[in-house]
Design a protein around this motif. Structure first.
Motif, mmCIF file in Angstrom:
data_model
loop_
_atom_site.group_PDB
_atom_site.id
_atom_site.type_symbol
_atom_site.label_atom_id
_atom_site.label_comp_id
_atom_site.label_asym_id
_atom_site.label_seq_id
_atom_site.Cartn_x
_atom_site.Cartn_y
_atom_site.Cartn_z
ATOM 1 N N VAL A 223 0.846 -1.190 0.000
ATOM 2 C CA VAL A 223 0.000 0.000 0.000
ATOM 3 C C VAL A 223 0.882 1.240 0.000
ATOM 4 O O VAL A 223 1.720 1.420 0.892
ATOM 5 N N LEU A 224 0.694 2.066 -1.018
ATOM 6 C CA LEU A 224 1.421 3.327 -1.129
ATOM 7 C C LEU A 224 0.536 4.464 -0.624
ATOM 8 O O LEU A 224 -0.679 4.439 -0.812
ATOM 9 N N SER A 225 1.162 5.450 0.003
ATOM 10 C CA SER A 225 0.412 6.593 0.545
ATOM 11 C C SER A 225 0.972 7.886 -0.037
ATOM 12 O O SER A 225 2.182 8.124 0.001
ATOM 13 N N PHE A 226 0.070 8.719 -0.578
ATOM 14 C CA PHE A 226 0.472 9.967 -1.215
ATOM 15 C C PHE A 226 -0.314 11.143 -0.660
ATOM 16 O O PHE A 226 -1.488 11.017 -0.316
ATOM 17 N N LEU A 227 0.345 12.302 -0.632
ATOM 18 C CA LEU A 227 -0.317 13.573 -0.387
ATOM 19 C C LEU A 227 -0.308 14.356 -1.693
ATOM 20 O O LEU A 227 0.695 14.379 -2.412
ATOM 21 N N SER A 228 -1.419 14.995 -2.002
ATOM 22 C CA SER A 228 -1.585 15.657 -3.292
ATOM 23 C C SER A 228 -1.503 17.177 -3.143
ATOM 24 O O SER A 228 -2.037 17.749 -2.189
ATOM 25 N N THR A 229 -0.814 17.815 -4.086
ATOM 26 C CA THR A 229 -0.791 19.278 -4.167
ATOM 27 C C THR A 229 -1.165 19.687 -5.591
ATOM 28 O O THR A 229 -0.896 18.958 -6.547
ATOM 29 N N ILE A 230 -1.779 20.861 -5.748
ATOM 30 C CA ILE A 230 -2.186 21.357 -7.054
ATOM 31 C C ILE A 230 -1.607 22.752 -7.253
ATOM 32 O O ILE A 230 -1.738 23.615 -6.376
ATOM 33 N N SER A 231 -0.967 22.975 -8.413
ATOM 34 C CA SER A 231 -0.357 24.267 -8.737
ATOM 35 C C SER A 231 -0.988 24.833 -10.004
ATOM 36 O O SER A 231 -1.257 24.092 -10.953
ATOM 37 N N THR A 232 -1.211 26.147 -10.004
ATOM 38 C CA THR A 232 -1.725 26.837 -11.190
ATOM 39 C C THR A 232 -0.835 28.041 -11.473
ATOM 40 O O THR A 232 -0.009 28.432 -10.640
ATOM 41 N N PHE A 233 -1.027 28.665 -12.642
ATOM 42 C CA PHE A 233 -0.221 29.817 -13.017
ATOM 43 C C PHE A 233 -0.777 31.091 -12.394
ATOM 44 O O PHE A 233 -1.992 31.291 -12.339
ATOM 45 N N ASN A 234 0.125 31.954 -11.959
ATOM 46 C CA ASN A 234 -0.267 33.209 -11.340
ATOM 47 C C ASN A 234 -0.584 34.258 -12.410
ATOM 48 O O ASN A 234 0.176 34.438 -13.355
ATOM 49 N N THR A 235 -1.746 34.912 -12.281
ATOM 50 C CA THR A 235 -2.182 35.981 -13.182
ATOM 51 C C THR A 235 -2.068 35.577 -14.652
ATOM 52 O O THR A 235 -1.351 36.213 -15.434
ATOM 53 N N PRO A 236 -2.759 34.541 -15.065
ATOM 54 C CA PRO A 236 -2.696 34.127 -16.472
ATOM 55 C C PRO A 236 -3.386 35.150 -17.376
ATOM 56 O O PRO A 236 -4.387 35.748 -17.004
ATOM 57 N N MET A 237 -2.847 35.314 -18.580
ATOM 58 C CA MET A 237 -3.413 36.236 -19.559
ATOM 59 C C MET A 237 -3.882 35.499 -20.808
ATOM 60 O O MET A 237 -4.114 36.115 -21.850
ATOM 61 N N ASP A 238 -4.016 34.204 -20.725
ATOM 62 C CA ASP A 238 -4.462 33.370 -21.838
ATOM 63 C C ASP A 238 -5.431 32.334 -21.270
ATOM 64 O O ASP A 238 -5.201 31.788 -20.183
ATOM 65 N N VAL A 239 -6.505 32.057 -22.002
ATOM 66 C CA VAL A 239 -7.522 31.124 -21.514
ATOM 67 C C VAL A 239 -6.924 29.741 -21.273
ATOM 68 O O VAL A 239 -7.158 29.120 -20.229
ATOM 69 N N THR A 240 -6.145 29.250 -22.214
ATOM 70 C CA THR A 240 -5.543 27.926 -22.074
ATOM 71 C C THR A 240 -4.675 27.844 -20.829
ATOM 72 O O THR A 240 -4.795 26.916 -20.026
ATOM 73 N N VAL A 241 -3.815 28.825 -20.657
ATOM 74 C CA VAL A 241 -2.893 28.832 -19.514
ATOM 75 C C VAL A 241 -3.662 28.945 -18.203
ATOM 76 O O VAL A 241 -3.304 28.316 -17.197
ATOM 77 N N PRO A 251 5.184 11.381 -1.437
ATOM 78 C CA PRO A 251 5.058 10.214 -0.551
ATOM 79 C C PRO A 251 4.709 10.658 0.859
ATOM 80 O O PRO A 251 5.321 11.577 1.404
ATOM 81 N N ALA A 252 3.712 9.993 1.431
ATOM 82 C CA ALA A 252 3.270 10.354 2.785
ATOM 83 C C ALA A 252 3.993 9.565 3.858
ATOM 84 O O ALA A 252 3.781 9.813 5.051
ATOM 85 N N ASP A 253 4.824 8.609 3.455
ATOM 86 C CA ASP A 253 5.590 7.837 4.436
ATOM 87 C C ASP A 253 6.890 7.372 3.784
ATOM 88 O O ASP A 253 7.015 7.343 2.550
ATOM 89 N N PRO A 254 7.885 7.010 4.586
ATOM 90 C CA PRO A 254 9.188 6.582 4.034
ATOM 91 C C PRO A 254 9.081 5.335 3.167
ATOM 92 O O PRO A 254 9.849 5.188 2.212
ATOM 93 N N GLU A 255 8.138 4.447 3.498
ATOM 94 C CA GLU A 255 8.005 3.211 2.732
ATOM 95 C C GLU A 255 7.611 3.494 1.280
ATOM 96 O O GLU A 255 8.125 2.880 0.338
ATOM 97 N N THR A 256 6.692 4.439 1.093
ATOM 98 C CA THR A 256 6.271 4.798 -0.261
ATOM 99 C C THR A 256 7.414 5.431 -1.038
ATOM 100 O O THR A 256 7.665 5.095 -2.211
ATOM 101 N N ALA A 257 8.158 6.331 -0.398
ATOM 102 C CA ALA A 257 9.292 6.977 -1.055
ATOM 103 C C ALA A 257 10.338 5.951 -1.460
ATOM 104 O O ALA A 257 10.870 5.988 -2.581
ATOM 105 N N SER A 258 10.638 5.026 -0.564
ATOM 106 C CA SER A 258 11.654 4.011 -0.841
ATOM 107 C C SER A 258 11.226 3.103 -1.993
ATOM 108 O O SER A 258 12.033 2.796 -2.881
ATOM 109 N N TYR A 259 9.956 2.719 -2.009
ATOM 110 C CA TYR A 259 9.468 1.825 -3.053
ATOM 111 C C TYR A 259 9.551 2.489 -4.432
ATOM 112 O O TYR A 259 9.999 1.884 -5.415
#
Length: 265
Positions: A223-241, A251-259
């Protein structure tokens, strides 16, 4: 399009966004250097707002870039923000930078999605987790929400599926409340309708990770354990961006990172 219908359309859109943000006409006027009387006239179609004022109002209301173009069109103006295809040479530097970020995050999973969770790019860590997913779900255009929650996707291997599913649906609900997107709403209705496991078949990870909700995922007999983060662009000037988002899994634990370091050196 007649002048009346154009003005009424823009006014209705403006009123809808103002009410979504919980602002009075006076509060909006003060924030955009206007007057409550003028805002009232715009919303009722009695006054046609200038383009600069509309852009100030949209900025103060934090309206998504795509919807700012819709507001301008409704008022009879040309769109202010371009919508450049991601494969356009003009975005070469941006695309190259995102690819470098994906590669740098390895061996941990990371992917880039658009405003409807269509997968635009992913690294080897994501490819590893997709082993065993129904090939039909992996056919372009792949959708991250569909792959994650579909019974032929990752869902059977997510140990805390009920918790993770609730987290993803709440994320989509918040997004729907902020944008006018029928494709996003249709996707939400689809994945919301996928079968949900019985309560006692889904592990509660809160006791194991009280600081943040992890994704608990079976892979390779462990069983692997993950923490999720989401990043977006600051002050975009294009719809796509403006609609691009990078999701990275730590990895939320050393075992997941090691694997992961072992299988993806």
């Amino acid at each position: 399009m007649t002048t009346t219908s154009t003005e009424t359309g823009a006014g209705a859109l403006l009123r809808d966004w103002r009410e979504r943000r919980g602002l009075s006409q006076l509060q909006l006027a003060l924030g955009a250097d206007s007057s409550a009387r003028h805002i009232s006239f715009i919303e009722t179609g009695r006054s046609r707002p200038g383009q600069d004022l509309l852009l100030r109002l949209a900025e103060h209301l934090d309206i998504p870039v795509r919807e700012r173009n819709s507001l301008l069109l409704a008022a009879g103006y040309a769109p202010h923000y371009a919508e450049t295809p991601l494969d356009d040479p003009a975005l070469d530097a941006l695309r190259s930078g995102m690819e470098q970020l994906l590669a740098a995050h390895e061996p941990y999973p990371a992917l880039i999605v658009d405003g409807t969770y269509r997968v635009l790019a992913a690294n080897r860590g994501i490819a590893l987790l997709l082993d065993g997913v129904d090939p039909a779900l992996l056919a372009p255009p792949m959708n991250a929400m569909r792959i994650t929650l579909h019974p032929q996707g990752l869902a059977p291997r997510i140990r805390n599926l009920r918790q993770w599913r609730a987290h993803l649906l709440e994320q989509m609900e918040r997004q729907i409340a902020l944008v006018r997107s029928e494709p996003l709403r249709a996707l939400y209705e689809e994945v919301h309708g996928y079968p949900v496991p019985a309560e006692d078949e889904s592990q509660d990870a809160s006791a194991l990770f009280p600081f943040a909700l992890p994704l608990r995922f079976e892979h390779g007999g462990r069983v692997l354990s993950f923490l999720s983060t989401i990043s977006t662009f600051n002050t975009p000037m294009d719809v796509t961006v403006s609609e691009l988002a990078m999701e990275t899994f730590l990895p939320a634990d050393p075992e997941t990172a090691s694997y992961l370091r072992e299988v993806l050196p």
